[in-house]
Design a protein around this motif. Sequence first.
Motif, short mmCIF file in Angstrom:
data_model
loop_
_atom_site.label_atom_id
_atom_site.label_comp_id
_atom_site.label_asym_id
_atom_site.label_seq_id
_atom_site.Cartn_x
_atom_site.Cartn_y
_atom_site.Cartn_z
N UNK A 262 -3.90 10.58 3.43
CA UNK A 262 -3.28 10.99 4.68
C UNK A 262 -2.98 9.79 5.59
N UNK A 263 -3.60 8.70 5.31
CA UNK A 263 -3.34 7.48 6.08
C UNK A 263 -2.31 6.61 5.36
N UNK A 264 -2.45 6.49 4.04
CA UNK A 264 -1.60 5.58 3.28
C UNK A 264 -0.14 6.02 3.26
N UNK A 265 0.11 7.35 3.10
CA UNK A 265 1.50 7.82 3.03
C UNK A 265 2.25 7.56 4.34
N UNK A 266 1.69 7.94 5.51
CA UNK A 266 2.38 7.62 6.77
C UNK A 266 2.59 6.12 6.97
N UNK A 267 1.61 5.33 6.55
CA UNK A 267 1.76 3.88 6.69
C UNK A 267 2.90 3.36 5.81
#
Length: 353
Positions: A262-267
Amino acid sequence: MRFLHVTIFFFCIATCSFAQHNFNGYVDTERWKSDVYLSIIEDYRTLENIDNEQIISKVSTDADGYFQFLGNQLDDEQRIYKLHVDNCESFNQDSNHFDGHCTDSKDILFIAKSTDTISFPLSFDAEMFCDIDATNPKTAAFIKIDSLKEEMKFAYSEFRSKANRDLNNKKWFKTLQDFGINLNEPLAELYIYAFLSERGSPFHNYYLEDLKANTYYDNLLERLKTTYPNTSYTKQYEAEIASDKFIATPPNKETSGFNWIYVLVPLLVLSLILNFWFISKYKINKKKKQNSIKEQLTKQEQNVLDLILKEHTNKEIADALFVSVSTVKTHVNNIYKKLNTNSRDEIKSLFNN
């Protein structure tokens, strides 16, 4: 008489000021060359190697095979040392001639410091480097450990079954670790650790399992930090333990309390947007810069410039603009001066993306 007292006083001061080591023994000169090498081992993973970078001294035996290392260049604290002889050939007999490997050599590892006196006598049948007579009780620790390792090898060879290996692993890991603790010398424990944790050995998988639950390894690190702080031994061991713990217990994705997706995809999406924005911004700035450069030129010079960027020759430019070649050359020279360039390649580099 007074002069004699003064002389003795200064002799005592000089003797006490420079701690001397004395390592001596005998070599079987019928079997080995007369050169004997003394090395310091700073990397406990290179105990078995012959490394010319670790050699600190060389002596030659006398006619009877006797050798002696005498001096004050050793460390005041305990360190791991090695004596060795070999029959390897050398193109330059005045230098250390090893390339890290010699198939015909014999050595002995020991612990020593700058004040130690150690003898390496010939034993039965002219066997050398098998016994140690030392003022330092910890010098012969490696020989004691080697004796225990021989017992260990015999126990493993008795029955070659998985059940026997599993039982022996548990028994001998504890036996060797306890023996090392009782020696009260962390360098001797490093010798044991290097043997048990060697990545190519049959014990390595068990070592990784033992590392997960056994506090012995952390306790050894504390003993090293206490006894040998800031040495290469302690730093190397600390780095290896941290690395092996990571291998033995890698992060568990299933039990992790937070899903990093959930953090890596938006980043990743944000990174792509920023990259597009920076590229667009760069192109706009590049275009503005090119237009600003062109504004320095006359209309006809701009026409010539456009044709230069299209790889036209002076003759082709003259035909296209209905002017003479000499006129084109004049425009080209004016363009060079105004754009502070010296060639067509430099002009192209100003305008090509």
